[in-house]
Design a protein around this motif. Structure first.
Motif, PDB file in Angstrom:
ATOM      1  N   ILE A  64      -4.164  -1.228   3.584  1.00 19.38           N
ATOM      2  CA  ILE A  64      -4.464   0.002   3.105  1.00 19.38           C
ATOM      3  C   ILE A  64      -4.138   1.054   3.882  1.00 19.38           C
ATOM      4  N   PHE A  65      -3.507   2.380   3.631  1.00 23.78           N
ATOM      5  CA  PHE A  65      -3.329   3.535   4.521  1.00 23.78           C
ATOM      6  C   PHE A  65      -4.544   4.189   4.712  1.00 23.78           C
ATOM      7  N   ASN A  66      -4.664   4.834   6.061  1.00 24.78           N
ATOM      8  CA  ASN A  66      -5.714   5.914   6.428  1.00 24.78           C
ATOM      9  C   ASN A  66      -5.141   6.972   5.786  1.00 24.78           C
ATOM     10  N   PRO A  67      -6.129   7.258   4.576  1.00 23.58           N
ATOM     11  CA  PRO A  67      -5.939   8.593   3.832  1.00 23.58           C
ATOM     12  C   PRO A  67      -5.510   9.825   4.551  1.00 23.58           C
ATOM     13  N   GLN A  68      -6.074   9.959   5.700  1.00 17.72           N
ATOM     14  CA  GLN A  68      -5.912  11.413   6.594  1.00 17.72           C
ATOM     15  C   GLN A  68      -4.908  11.068   7.710  1.00 17.72           C
ATOM     16  N   ASN A  69      -4.346   9.880   7.558  1.00 16.01           N
ATOM     17  CA  ASN A  69      -3.009   9.630   8.708  1.00 16.01           C
ATOM     18  C   ASN A  69      -2.122   8.691   8.068  1.00 16.01           C
ATOM     19  N   PRO A  70      -0.968   9.106   7.555  1.00 15.55           N
ATOM     20  CA  PRO A  70      -0.085   8.179   7.061  1.00 15.55           C
ATOM     21  C   PRO A  70       0.825   7.521   7.929  1.00 15.55           C
ATOM     22  N   HIS A  71       0.508   7.710   8.967  1.00 15.28           N
ATOM     23  CA  HIS A  71       1.148   6.816  10.296  1.00 15.28           C
ATOM     24  C   HIS A  71       0.149   5.861  10.743  1.00 15.28           C
ATOM     25  N   GLU A  72      -1.131   5.586   9.990  1.00 12.00           N
ATOM     26  CA  GLU A  72      -1.998   4.649  10.340  1.00 12.00           C
ATOM     27  C   GLU A  72      -2.634   3.498   8.922  1.00 12.00           C
ATOM     28  N   PHE A  73      -2.626   2.427   9.234  1.00 10.98           N
ATOM     29  CA  PHE A  73      -2.823   1.502   8.178  1.00 10.98           C
ATOM     30  C   PHE A  73      -3.545   0.188   8.667  1.00 10.98           C
ATOM     31  N   VAL A  74      -4.271  -0.565   7.860  1.00 14.52           N
ATOM     32  CA  VAL A  74      -4.772  -1.851   8.244  1.00 14.52           C
ATOM     33  C   VAL A  74      -4.534  -2.882   7.287  1.00 14.52           C
ATOM     34  N   SER A  75      -4.474  -3.990   7.637  1.00 17.38           N
ATOM     35  CA  SER A  75      -4.597  -5.201   6.985  1.00 17.38           C
ATOM     36  C   SER A  75      -5.692  -6.215   7.534  1.00 17.38           C
ATOM     37  N   GLN A 127     -12.089  -7.023   2.235  1.00 20.00           N
ATOM     38  CA  GLN A 127     -11.224  -6.067   2.063  1.00 20.00           C
ATOM     39  C   GLN A 127     -11.600  -4.977   3.127  1.00 20.00           C
ATOM     40  N   SER A 128     -10.665  -4.113   3.502  1.00 14.14           N
ATOM     41  CA  SER A 128     -11.014  -3.012   4.630  1.00 14.14           C
ATOM     42  C   SER A 128     -10.549  -1.597   4.131  1.00 14.14           C
ATOM     43  N   ALA A 129     -11.328  -0.677   4.760  1.00 12.43           N
ATOM     44  CA  ALA A 129     -11.101   0.610   4.403  1.00 12.43           C
ATOM     45  C   ALA A 129     -11.261   1.462   5.547  1.00 12.43           C
ATOM     46  N   PHE A 130     -10.760   2.687   5.560  1.00 10.97           N
ATOM     47  CA  PHE A 130     -11.206   3.611   6.591  1.00 10.97           C
ATOM     48  C   PHE A 130     -12.045   4.467   6.273  1.00 10.97           C
ATOM     49  N   HIS A 131     -13.013   4.890   7.092  1.00 11.02           N
ATOM     50  CA  HIS A 131     -14.195   5.632   6.774  1.00 11.02           C
ATOM     51  C   HIS A 131     -13.665   7.323   6.770  1.00 11.02           C
ATOM     52  N   PHE A 132     -14.443   7.852   5.877  1.00  8.12           N
ATOM     53  CA  PHE A 132     -13.866   9.471   5.531  1.00  8.12           C
ATOM     54  C   PHE A 132     -14.126  10.399   6.803  1.00  8.12           C
ATOM     55  N   ASN A 133     -14.799   9.877   7.887  1.00  4.83           N
ATOM     56  CA  ASN A 133     -15.149  10.503   9.001  1.00  4.83           C
ATOM     57  C   ASN A 133     -13.586  10.382   9.971  1.00  4.83           C
ATOM     58  N   ALA A 155       0.807  -1.155   0.031  1.00  4.37           N
ATOM     59  CA  ALA A 155      -0.220  -0.040  -0.035  1.00  4.37           C
ATOM     60  C   ALA A 155       0.845   1.044   0.008  1.00  4.37           C
ATOM     61  N   ILE A 156       0.339   2.539  -0.598  1.00  2.70           N
ATOM     62  CA  ILE A 156       1.211   3.506  -0.760  1.00  2.70           C
ATOM     63  C   ILE A 156       0.234   4.819   0.090  1.00  2.70           C
ATOM     64  N   SER A 157       0.952   5.406   0.830  1.00  2.00           N
ATOM     65  CA  SER A 157       0.147   6.549   1.705  1.00  2.00           C
ATOM     66  C   SER A 157      -0.264   7.578   0.729  1.00  2.00           C
ATOM     67  N   ARG A 158      -1.383   8.275   1.299  1.00  2.00           N
ATOM     68  CA  ARG A 158      -2.004   9.348   0.383  1.00  2.00           C
ATOM     69  C   ARG A 158      -0.937  10.331  -0.147  1.00  2.00           C
ATOM     70  N   ASP A 159      -0.103  10.815   0.937  1.00  2.00           N
ATOM     71  CA  ASP A 159       1.012  11.663   0.513  1.00  2.00           C
ATOM     72  C   ASP A 159       1.976  11.149  -0.232  1.00  2.00           C
ATOM     73  N   VAL A 160       2.168   9.875  -0.490  1.00  2.00           N
ATOM     74  CA  VAL A 160       2.885   9.276  -1.623  1.00  2.00           C
ATOM     75  C   VAL A 160       4.309   8.967  -0.996  1.00  2.00           C
ATOM     76  N   LYS A 161       4.493   9.263   0.491  1.00  2.00           N
ATOM     77  CA  LYS A 161       5.972   9.322   1.040  1.00  2.00           C
ATOM     78  C   LYS A 161       6.270   8.051   1.395  1.00  2.00           C
ATOM     79  N   TYR A 162       5.167   7.118   1.774  1.00  2.00           N
ATOM     80  CA  TYR A 162       5.707   5.898   2.294  1.00  2.00           C
ATOM     81  C   TYR A 162       4.936   4.766   1.816  1.00  2.00           C
TER      82      TYR A 162
END
Length: 1002
Positions: free
Chosen positions: A247-258, A295-301, A199-206
């Motif tokens: 997948i990464f949390n789009p609003q927090n690049p330090h959090e992800f789920v598998s 599959q898993s995902a982070f809620h937009f809230n 997975a790649i973070s939303r800010d593309v750094k990680y």
């Protein structure tokens, strides 16, 4: 001799370090990304070209100078969307270049890179990532992996693509999708295992990866740093199940789920390392069935996470205390727990994604549903008869476009998605859905199961492709489009063949049936035949299209004949027979030398070459004309008619010992043994490449496939390794090979990877590589240990001239006339002196090869051999990879038993009996002489002439020197006197199980 992987470009590992030193840019603590805003102008980016060995072996190519922006800008700097498909393509520098790929890995996601005037999608085909311009019908191939790609991810802006594979030498590669350049390659990310999810973070750094091993390891990478080590990592417990989605949390690049099928894991990383929690959710949690997680995902809230299940439910994960004392989000992974299990539908959910302010699901019925944040249905798309949804990819918002969600006519007043999206299904269908019209357009519809059969039309640019799912298609490989297709529902297609006239296409099926079809319409020309009792593995027409022959898995050959019946020509079963007792490797039609009538041969793993008498065969009676054993130890794997390059006519075979052999077409006598291509596995299939070269009729080439590669060989075959070249085509195995009628293209089928690859041929590049390898004996000298100036060559010269001295008498004082030749009878003694111990049959083959080398042209036999010809003979006949200890151990495993210590041993008496009675016959005196010599009891020793061992004391010596129980190590070291390499000095085994020199001593 070089093995090629089609060139992948990647930035060297010190790319950013060099940039920082030059520009004084960011310090190590800042987050700098190679993007349109960086590197700054004037920076020279070193681009390297990794080879299969990788590890910084590339030659650096500077993409500019320091004299201004225009000259110094790298390709990444100036890249724009769509530039991949510009007309000025790079010149083809290799003998084979990948030109087109049919089919893709339907178990992986398909991504939309561009939509609108340019519709570009990204998918995976075997070890290649394909960027496909749908409207322009063009492809660009991202090549660099040596294993099949196991996972991929794409950045939100669609520019950065990360791919990873699974297997030995696994790689993670980050690509710039605008330029096609790999900007980062991570080696040994998960040694020996590879990657199961990325997975790649939303800010593309990680990047986050999870390994594919039994004990999985999760790593977080800052891929812009020039290091091979992750920022942090942790191991997972096996009871969590096989984690294959993340997948990464789009609003927090330090959090992800598998998640695996049974466990969802939440991660949080930072200065304290990588922490994770695995909250419990099963049927007892809420008193209802959960099903398997998909599959898993982070809620937009940003407070909740979601997981889809096979029971059609959505698990909602909340934080127990989302706000700490400071009232700011804490996002601790261990605080998450399942708070709800929402039943959305009865059918299994296969895809779950969050896009802007919508939650989107895909299911096994091919439906896509949109929900709002409260899980209220917004709308549902149905797409006819499509399989389970595998991925959903929304188009990227063009610059200046409105937000993704706007009010539309739905089941509620909630805003609804208006952006187009790409759907892929697990049955290999790709659809583009235009949300403004709710219309779906089929972008791709490929084979759903293994592609095992391909065949080229004899005079048109047509390729027939057959799949195990029963799909048969004809593809115009010049216009790159499918022309006609037919689906056979009863069985899968196993083999295909056009007749030489191009009117018929014959297909062999997994149920043993044979269909003869019209080559254009694919309609049946006659009723199907079903005379084979197993899957049909080979099928071939005679040169006059009067006969059709098949081979099946039950070791039987069946022949069909075209006859005149009721005033029209039709096909009729002639006869069949079980002519082999092991799998049949090839069936081959030819033309009789003294007439224009067809001849038929079959080759089996039983080492038998069987020729059939078609003229004498009658209904239900197939006559065998000749049956010849071709090999003593090796197993022949394929055969072809050798081009008429001399007066004598030959059949060419290749065996599992990496040798190619020429047999006289009439006598079946072995005329030459030659070293074949050695690229990890033996040749599986060979075809003479059709040529339209009228300038030099003697110039011919051979196309071949190994277990996972496709290659070309310059003819005539002579053992020169520089005259062959091979390219990785299907890492999981090649199932078939075909060549275009004009020889401009080679096609390979990948079997279980469901792909067909089209390779463009550049014979000039192959000829150039052969020329650079040297002329005459230079390539052969280089195959000797130490080359021409080495000790091995000097020892060979000494033995060569010693034989001449011995011929005149060692003690003679007369003046000697030294010659450059020795008698053929001395070939065995020098071969053995050089460490090659051929069997008696092999010795006879070597002597006959030289003796009759000029017989057809001059009518005379050759009686002596020069040093140069001896070197060629030695290199071509010796084992390709020497004697491996593993082979001896394997023999003891088969012949021996376990003693009280658990070692595989053979009793002394049994070993002596095997040496006497098995294989080539040895008398007791011959065996005693060999053992006395090996055990070092040589009486005399004062003169130069060889002594005759005293056989009288042989029994006592054998009983004294050879133990009652013999292990492989004792046999090798104490009896044969060969050193055994230390385990730590052995090289690793190839991924296909084949051996290379483990050590110079082994």
């Amino acid at each position: 001799m070089s093995q090629h992987t089609p060139k992948p470009l990647s930035l060297s590992k010190d790319l950013l370090t060099a940039a920082w030193e030059k520009e004084g840019t960011p310090d190590a603590g800042t987050d700098t990304l190679l993007s349109p805003l960086w590197p700054p102008s004037g920076l020279r980016i070193p681009v390297s070209l990794p080879s299969p060995g990788y590890k910084e072996q590339g030659v650096q190519q500077w993409s500019g100078d320091d004299h201004g922006h225009d000259g110094s800008a790298s390709l990444v700097w100036v890249a724009t969307p769509g530039m991949l498909f510009q007309e000025d393509k790079q010149n083809k520098l290799h003998p084979l270049s990948l030109s087109r790929v049919l089919g893709y890995n339907s178990s992986l996601a398909v991504h939309s890179l561009m939509d609108g005037e340019d519709r570009v999608i990204l998918y995976i085909s075997s070890h290649t990532a394909v960027i496909h311009d749908v409207l322009g019908n063009r492809q660009y191939h991202l090549q660099g992996h040596t294993n099949a790609i196991s996972c991929l991810c794409v950045s939100e802006d669609r520019r950065w693509v990360a791919t990873a594979d699974r297997g030995p030498d696994a790689l993670i590669i980050v690509w710039d999708s605008f330029s096609g350049i790999p900007v980062r390659t991570i080696f040994e990310s998960h040694p020996g295992e590879g990657v199961s999810a990325i997975a790649i973070s939303r800010d593309v750094k990680y990047l986050a990866t999870v390994s594919a091993g039994t004990v999985q390891r999760v790593c977080v990478w800052k891929w812009t740093l020039p290091t091979e080590k992750p920022l942090c990592s942790t191991e997972l417990r096996p009871e969590f199940g096989y984690q294959d989605f993340m997948i990464f949390n789009p609003q927090n690049p330090h959090e992800f789920v598998s998640n695996s099928k049974t466990q969802v894991i939440f991660y949080l990383w930072g200065n304290a390392g990588l922490q994770y929690s695995a909250p419990l959710l099963n049927s007892e949690t809420f008193g209802t069935m959960v099903g398997h997680f998909s599959q898993s995902a982070f809620h937009f809230n940003n407070l909740q996470a979601l997981t889809g299940t096979s029971a059609g439910k959505l698990a909602v994960w909340d934080t127990a205390d989302p706000y700490g004392p400071s009232r700011e989000p804490q996002a601790k992974p261990h605080s998450r727990k399942a708070t709800k299990l929402v039943p959305l539908q009865k059918d299994s959910l296969t895809v779950l994604t969050v896009f802007e302010s919508c939650i989107v699901t895909g299911d096994v019925k091919g439906r896509v549903k949109f929900y709002d944040g409260q899980l209220q249905v917004l709308t549902c798309y149905r797409h006819g008869k499509v399989g389970p949804i595998r991925s959903i990819s929304f188009s990227n918002t063009p610059p200046g476009a409105s937000p993704a969600c706007s009010t539309s006519c739905t089941t509620s007043s909630q805003p609804f998605i208006t952006r187009n999206f790409i759907l892929s299904t697990s049955d290999a269908t790709v659809l583009r859905v235009a949300t403004d019209t709710t219309n779906s357009e089929k972008v791709m519809d490929e084979a759903k199961q293994a592609v095992n059969a391909i065949a080229c039309h004899p005079w048109q640019a047509l390729l027939a492709v057959g799949s195990r799912c029963g799909l048969l298609r004809v593809w115009d490989y010049q216009q790159t489009k499918y022309l006609v297709s037919r689906v056979f529902t009863e069985a899968g297609i196993q083999c295909l063949c056009y007749d030489p006239a191009g009117y018929y296409l014959a297909a062999g099926f997994t149920d043993g049936s044979v269909h003869i079809l019209d080559a254009i319409s694919l309609q049946s020309s006659c009723k199907e035949f079903k005379f084979s009792h197993g899957p049909v593995t080979h099928i071939s027409f005679s040169h006059d299209s009067e006969y059709l022959a098949t081979a099946d898995e039950k070791y039987a050959v069946t022949v069909y004949k075209r006859v005149l019946q009721n005033g029209s020509r039709c096909w009729q079963h002639l006869a069949g027979m079980h002519s082999h007792y092991k799998p049949i490797r090839s069936i081959l039609f030819g033309v009789q030398l003294d007439s224009h009538k067809p001849r038929l041969l079959s080759l089996g793993e039983d080492r038998q070459l069987v020729e059939y008498d078609l003229n004498s065969s009658s209904k239900d009676h197939l006559v065998v004309l000749h049956r010849d054993r071709l090999e003593q130890f090796a197993v022949p794997l394929c055969l072809a008619w050798y081009p008429q390059l001399s007066t004598e006519s030959f059949i060419l075979t290749a065996n599992n010992h990496y040798k190619m052999k020429l047999y006289n077409t009439t006598t079946k006598m072995c005329r030459k043994t030659l070293l074949g291509p050695t690229y990890g596995s033996p040749l599986e299939k060979i075809q003479i490449l059709p040529t339209t070269n009228t300038m030099d009729p003697q110039k011919h080439y051979l196309a071949y496939i190994t277990k996972d590669k496709v290659g070309l060989q310059i003819l005539p075959v002579d053992g020169n390794p520089h005259k062959s070249s091979a390219f990785l085509c299907h890492p999981d195995g090649v199932s078939d090979l075909a060549t275009s009628f004009d020889g401009h293209y080679i096609f390979t089928a990948g079997g279980n990877d469901c792909t067909v690859m089209k390779w463009e041929v550049n014979l000039n590049a192959l000829d150039a590589a052969a020329s650079l390898g040297g002329e005459n004996l230079i390539p052969f000298y280089n195959l000797l240990d130490g080359g021409r100036g080495g000790e091995f060559f000097r020892e060979l010269e000494d033995y060569f001239y010693y034989v001449q001295l011995r011929g005149h008498g060692i003690d003679s004082l007369e003046t000697r006339q030294v010659s450059t030749h020795i008698p053929l009878e001395e070939i065995p003694s020098i071969m053995r002196a050089m460490g090659f111990y051929p069997s008696e049959e092999k010795i006879e083959e070597m002597i006959n090869e030289v003796k009759f080398s000029e017989y057809v042209d001059t009518g005379e036999q050759v009686t002596k051999i020069s040093l140069e010809d001896f070197i060629k003979l030695y290199i071509n006949h010796r084992p390709a990879f020497g004697l491996s200890m593993k082979k001896i151990q394997r023999a003891f495993q088969v012949l021996g038993y376990d003693n009280e210590n658990g070692d595989k041993v053979i009793d002394r008496g049994v070993l002596l009996s095997l040496l006497l009675c098995t294989g080539e016959h040895m008398t007791e005196d011959e065996l005693a002489q060999c053992l006395i010599t090996l055990l070092g009891n040589r009486p005399g020793g004062g003169g130069s002439e060889p002594d005759t061992p005293d056989l009288a004391g042989a029994p006592a010596l054998i009983e004294e020197e050879i133990p009652a129980e013999i292990t492989a190590e004792i046999f090798t070291a104490d009896i044969l006197g060969l050193p055994i390499a230390e385990p730590e000095r052995k090289r690793t085994e190839k991924k296909d199980g084949s051996l290379i020199y483990e050590d110079s001593e082994s």
